[in-house]
Enzyme design. Structure first.
Site, PDB file in Angstrom:
ATOM      1  CE  LYS A 252      -1.871   2.720   3.064  1.00 59.02           C
ATOM      2  NZ  LYS A 252      -1.798   3.956   2.267  1.00 59.02           N
TER       3      LYS A 252
ATOM      4  CD  GLU B 164      13.862   0.586   8.042  1.00 60.48           C
ATOM      5  OE1 GLU B 164      14.317   1.576   8.651  1.00 60.48           O
ATOM      6  OE2 GLU B 164      14.524  -0.433   7.826  1.00 60.48           O
TER       7      GLU B 164
ATOM      8  CB  CYS C 139      13.533   9.034   7.227  1.00 62.46           C
ATOM      9  SG  CYS C 139      14.282   7.954   6.014  1.00 62.46           S
TER      10      CYS C 139
ATOM     11  CD  GLU D  68      10.375  12.433  10.869  1.00 62.72           C
ATOM     12  OE1 GLU D  68       9.329  11.877  11.226  1.00 62.72           O
ATOM     13  OE2 GLU D  68      11.223  11.896  10.120  1.00 62.72           O
TER      14      GLU D  68
HETATM   15  P1  NAD Z   1       2.705   8.277   7.664  1.00 63.00           P
HETATM   16  O1  NAD Z   1       3.109   7.503   8.857  1.00 63.00           O
HETATM   17  O2  NAD Z   1       1.676   9.325   7.817  1.00 63.00           O
HETATM   18  O3  NAD Z   1       2.133   7.269   6.543  1.00 63.00           O
HETATM   19  C1  NAD Z   1       2.889   6.172   6.084  1.00 63.00           C
HETATM   20  C2  NAD Z   1       1.924   5.169   5.450  1.00 63.00           C
HETATM   21  O4  NAD Z   1       1.064   4.676   6.476  1.00 63.00           O
HETATM   22  C3  NAD Z   1       1.038   5.730   4.364  1.00 63.00           C
HETATM   23  O5  NAD Z   1       0.878   4.769   3.353  1.00 63.00           O
HETATM   24  C4  NAD Z   1      -0.283   5.948   5.098  1.00 63.00           C
HETATM   25  O6  NAD Z   1      -1.415   5.897   4.253  1.00 63.00           O
HETATM   26  C5  NAD Z   1      -0.287   4.768   6.047  1.00 63.00           C
HETATM   27  N1  NAD Z   1      -1.130   4.925   7.219  1.00 63.00           N
HETATM   28  C6  NAD Z   1      -1.564   6.066   7.805  1.00 63.00           C
HETATM   29  N2  NAD Z   1      -2.358   5.767   8.869  1.00 63.00           N
HETATM   30  C7  NAD Z   1      -2.394   4.418   8.954  1.00 63.00           C
HETATM   31  C8  NAD Z   1      -3.021   3.509   9.837  1.00 63.00           C
HETATM   32  N3  NAD Z   1      -3.771   3.932  10.852  1.00 63.00           N
HETATM   33  N4  NAD Z   1      -2.852   2.182   9.628  1.00 63.00           N
HETATM   34  C9  NAD Z   1      -2.073   1.734   8.628  1.00 63.00           C
HETATM   35  N5  NAD Z   1      -1.476   2.545   7.750  1.00 63.00           N
HETATM   36  C10 NAD Z   1      -1.623   3.878   7.904  1.00 63.00           C
HETATM   37  O7  NAD Z   1       4.047   8.830   7.021  1.00 63.00           O
HETATM   38  P2  NAD Z   1       4.194   9.799   5.776  1.00 63.00           P
HETATM   39  O8  NAD Z   1       3.749  11.159   6.213  1.00 63.00           O
HETATM   40  O9  NAD Z   1       3.596   9.177   4.576  1.00 63.00           O
HETATM   41  O10 NAD Z   1       5.793   9.772   5.534  1.00 63.00           O
HETATM   42  C11 NAD Z   1       6.690  10.516   6.281  1.00 63.00           C
HETATM   43  C12 NAD Z   1       7.253   9.708   7.440  1.00 63.00           C
HETATM   44  O11 NAD Z   1       7.892   8.537   6.953  1.00 63.00           O
HETATM   45  C13 NAD Z   1       8.321  10.454   8.214  1.00 63.00           C
HETATM   46  O12 NAD Z   1       8.126  10.249   9.603  1.00 63.00           O
HETATM   47  C14 NAD Z   1       9.623   9.800   7.764  1.00 63.00           C
HETATM   48  O13 NAD Z   1      10.687   9.897   8.675  1.00 63.00           O
HETATM   49  C15 NAD Z   1       9.173   8.394   7.587  1.00 63.00           C
HETATM   50  N6  NAD Z   1      10.109   7.653   6.713  1.00 63.00           N
HETATM   51  C16 NAD Z   1      10.968   6.748   7.287  1.00 63.00           C
HETATM   52  C17 NAD Z   1      11.888   6.060   6.490  1.00 63.00           C
HETATM   53  C18 NAD Z   1      12.848   5.072   7.082  1.00 63.00           C
HETATM   54  O14 NAD Z   1      13.489   4.364   6.322  1.00 63.00           O
HETATM   55  N7  NAD Z   1      12.971   4.963   8.394  1.00 63.00           N
HETATM   56  C19 NAD Z   1      11.919   6.284   5.107  1.00 63.00           C
HETATM   57  C20 NAD Z   1      11.028   7.203   4.569  1.00 63.00           C
HETATM   58  C21 NAD Z   1      10.117   7.889   5.373  1.00 63.00           C
END
Ligand code: NAD
Length: 504
Positions: free
Chosen positions: A185, A260, A294, A393
């Site tokens: 997803k 992650e 990130c 963050e």
């Molecule tokens: P997010 O946590 O809002 O969303 C990530 C994913 O989770 C999306 O697909 C979203 O639709 C889904 N999601 C949201 N609510 C959910 C729920 N209740 N249940 C299941 N899935 C759900 O993150 P974002 O805003 O899309 O991305 C930014 C974040 O990602 C930042 O915190 C960044 O640090 C992190 N990130 C981490 C890495 C890593 O390798 N550690 C890499 C890239 C991004």
């Protein structure tokens, strides 16, 4: 070079769910736009997936599993080499779609996102043939032991919007190289390049159902996927709060979990560092992908003798950068992913202004950039270590800089957030950098650089940044389970060890 996004409406006329090798519309009854954040205009409007689409995708992945899991490593490797070629041929479209849905500068997509993903595919094509275990041996004189490394089953993956193609690659490739099948997803904001990845898999002749994409919202489809009983594992990349929610759903059902999560990477400058290198490194490390990375450098700690010159150098370099149209090769920074996210970043800086100094940036641009989700490179000094801007963050083009006096203090400040994804240390003294690489609590520590990643090396966090590794052969630890096979080699009916249970 101007890039042309293929007509997305025509391309996805059959729908944006990729299940069992074919595209179809979502069944949620709700529609979602993909917005180009540079202009605020829609690129595509699509039907979101609903829970029924997740069920169908898991069923398709379960159907494909027996054949894929028992294919020889050589056959899986060959399929991944074909996938690598298909992605390479698709490069211009991938660049255009990634740039349009995220607002990334074309230069970044051409030189980082797309070639990085292709290189990942090539790496896992090779790695598929190197699923190592311990050597078979007689660890007990009466038995021969060997280790089988086996796939887990169907893997559910949930990905963020900041690097949609690379995240699809990092999630899907190690899983399928190891013989699992996948339901991914992507973020509902940025589904296009994950779908193109699945198309490339189909063109490469991967069996239907090995790669499935459901383009739905987090709270319904993400939650349903995280709790789905047909999955053996959830692999999540995203923010720490959502990751913890997903973890609760996944572990209730006893699934393996790979997380992650967010980051707040420190950038530690000792007083013998090369000033020019640190200034360029900090600006590049903080501003890549408009800071929506990130591992981005977010907190620079600079030893007092270099502090003033560092702040002046970073401020000058930041102010010289071009913020603008992502399609223009002269552009350094594009917009943030959405107006909503831009407003969140701006609110962080506005709150920080009350107690810290905004040296450069810090204002939403107007004029030609007013329609897009733009935010300028922003440098903040004088913030308290325990303030929100230093601890949380922000995920935008914002760098804070704080001074320190002793090496002990610099390293302690660097370790003083809940996160632990990445860090860097800058010095010409190998003993100082050696100590820092041991003591910085992060899954990656760079020495005299900040940001580069490479397919052969693991990426993943410590502490609130999660656990598990993406990329590299280490990711096979996540996507395989290890079976010990212990065979009697005596052919004796009454075995010696039975004496521990009943007298002979
Ligand atoms: P997010 O946590 O809002 O969303 C990530 C994913 O989770 C999306 O697909 C979203 O639709 C889904 N999601 C949201 N609510 C959910 C729920 N209740 N249940 C299941 N899935 C759900 O993150 P974002 O805003 O899309 O991305 C930014 C974040 O990602 C930042 O915190 C960044 O640090 C992190 N990130 C981490 C890495 C890593 O390798 N550690 C890499 C890239 C991004």
């Amino acid at each position: 070079m101007a890039v042309q996004l293929p007509d997305a409406a025509a391309k996805y006329a059959e729908g944006t769910q990729f299940i069992g090798g074919r595209a179809r519309p979502g069944t949620s009854g709700r529609r979602q736009p993909v917005i180009d954040p540079a202009s605020g205009k829609p690129v595509l409007e699509y039907e979101l997936a609903g829970p029924a689409d997740v069920d169908d995708a898991v069923a398709a992945a379960e159907g494909a599993l027996p054949q894929w899991a028992t294919a020889t490593p050589a056959d899986r490797s060959e399929a991944l080499y074909r996938l690598t070629s298909a992605l390479r041929e698709m490069s211009p479209d991938l660049v255009a779609a990634e740039s349009a849905q995220c607002g990334k500068p074309v230069r970044l997509c051409e030189e980082f996102d797309v070639p990085g993903s292709i290189d990942n595919a090539a790496f896992f094509a090779g790695a598929a043939r190197r699923l190592d275990g311990m050597a078979a041996a007689e660890y007990s004189p009466d038995h021969t032991s060997s280790v089988r490394r086996e796939p887990l089953g169907v893997v559910g993956s949930i990905a963020p919007w900041n690097y949609p193609l690379q995240m699809a690659a990092w999630k899907i490739l190690p899983a399928i190289a190891a013989g699992n099948t996948v339901v991914l997803k992507p973020s509902e904001l940025t589904p296009l390049t994950a779908l193109m990845f699945a198309e490339a898999a189909r063109e490469a002749g991967l069996p239907d159902g090995v790669v499935n994409i459901v383009t739905g919202a987090g709270p319904d489809v993400g939650e349903h996927l995280a709790g789905h009983p047909g999955l053996a594992m959830i692999s999540f990349t995203g923010s720490t709060p959502v990751g913890r929610r997903v973890a609760r759903r996944a572990t209730e059902g006893g699934k393996r979990l790979h997380l992650e999560l967010g980051g707040k990477a420190p950038f530690v400058v000792f007083d013998d560092a090369d000033l020019e290198a640190t200034v360029h490194g900090a600006v590049a490390g903080a501003l890549i992908n408009s800071g929506q990375d990130c591992t981005a450098a977010t907190r620079a700690y600079v030893q007092r003798p270099l502090y003033e010159a560092f702040v002046a150098g970073v401020a000058d370099l930041m102010a010289s950068l071009t913020v603008g149209d992502p399609a223009d090769p002269a552009t350094d920074l594009g917009p943030l992913v959405s107006h909503r996210h831009r407003d969140r970043v701006a609110a962080f800086v506005d709150r920080a202004r009350a107690h810290a100094t905004v040296v450069t940036g810090g204002r939403v641009p107007g004029g030609d950039l007013a329609a897009g989700a733009y935010y300028p490179p922003t440098l903040i000094t004088g913030a308290a270590q325990d303030s929100e801007i230093v601890q949380q963050e922000v995920f935008g083009p914002v760098l804070t800089v704080l001074p320190f006096d002793t090496d002990d203090e610099g390293l302690a400040l660097a370790n003083d957030t809940p996160y632990g994804l990445a860090a860097s240390v800058w010095s010409r003294d190998v003993y100082r950098t050696g100590r820092a690489t041991r003591e910085l609590r992060a899954g990656c520590v760079w020495v005299n650089d900040h940001i580069p990643i490479i397919s052969e090396m693991p990426h993943g966090g410590y502490r609130a940044s999660g656990y598990g590794k993406d990329m590299s052969a280490y990711s096979f630890e996540e996507y395989t389970q290890v079976k010990h096979v212990m065979s009697d080699n005596t052919a004796v009916a009454r075995k010696e060890w039975h004496r521990t249970v009943f007298a002979l």
